[in-house]
Write an enzyme that holds these catalytic residues in place. Structure first.
Site, PDB file in Angstrom:
ATOM      1  CB  CYS A 127      -0.834  -0.011   1.156  1.00  0.00           C
ATOM      2  SG  CYS A 127      -2.369   1.137   0.842  1.00  0.00           S
ATOM      3  CG  HIS A 187      -4.079  -3.646   2.692  1.00  0.00           C
ATOM      4  ND1 HIS A 187      -3.194  -3.133   3.630  1.00  0.00           N
ATOM      5  CD2 HIS A 187      -4.327  -2.549   2.100  1.00  0.00           C
ATOM      6  CE1 HIS A 187      -3.183  -1.732   3.683  1.00  0.00           C
ATOM      7  NE2 HIS A 187      -4.101  -1.441   2.699  1.00  0.00           N
ATOM      8  CD  GLU A 234      -2.147  -6.096   5.320  1.00  0.00           C
ATOM      9  OE1 GLU A 234      -2.308  -5.131   5.559  1.00  0.00           O
ATOM     10  OE2 GLU A 234      -1.418  -6.607   4.220  1.00  0.00           O
TER      11      GLU A 234
END
Length: 199
Positions: free
Chosen positions: A77, A181, A183
């Site tokens: 990001c 993202h 994650e």
């Protein structure tokens, strides 16, 4: 995992540990000497991110790790945008490791809100060790108001559409940047981290 005061570290660490990786948070530049892989996370404003890297004296040790020792690094990001030359969001120069600039989304369609937020499919532009080509599309979770434009199309790894086509990921040698993202992207993010651990 580089802790320079601008990242959501816990969820990235948890994802890597879920993939049996040895994730450690680095809080001082001296610890970079023993790192085998690096992740530069990032949330917030571009200038604050670059100021934090400079004031923490991270930049020179990072460049030694990435360019001299060829340590693989992943920017996530804002971390991706910091790898570029600069951003419309601020005045600070970026790291300049990839010839690119971050520009704000300005969609013509009033139904498209900024920030761009949510799940989107991506298109793979070339093969990569982190993203083996598959027939089914991959989907990742995005939250961002700025997107990167690469000067060299050969650096573009993934593209996505949100009112316009934008770079969702780039790679130059041992440097990867992901606008989404991983994650927060469930199985597709897990695949990406799993492959990064094996580089």
């Amino acid at each position: 995992m580089i802790d320079y005061g601008c990242g959501n570290l816990a969820s990235v660490v948890n994802m890597i540990r879920h993939e049996d990786g040895d994730a450690q948070i680095i809080t001082s530049p001296e610890e970079l000497d023993s790192a085998g892989k690096l992740i530069l996370p990032g949330v917030g404003a571009f200038d604050h991110g670059m100021s934090s890297l400079r004031s923490g004296e991270w930049i020179a040790p990072l460049e030694r790790a990435v360019f001299e020792r060829k340590v693989p690094i992943m920017g996530i990001c804002l971390g991706m945008q910091l790898l570029a030359c600069g951003s419309e969001e601020g005045q600070e120069p970026g790291l300049g490791w990839v010839d690119a600039r971050a520009r704000r989304f300005r969609p013509d369609d009033p139904k498209l809100k900024v920030p761009h937020m949510g799940w989107n499919e991506v298109r793979q532009m070339r093969e990569d060790v982190l993203l083996p080509v598959i027939h089914a599309p991959r989907r990742f979770y995005f939250v961002h108001s700025y997107r990167v434009e690469c000067a060299d199309p050969a650096d573009v790894l993934l593209e996505c559409d949100y009112g316009e086509t934008f770079v969702a990921a780039f790679r130059r040698e041992n440097i990867w940047g992901f606008q989404f993202h991983p994650e927060k992207s469930h199985r597709f993010g897990m695949e990406l981290f799993r492959n990064f651990l094996e580089v």
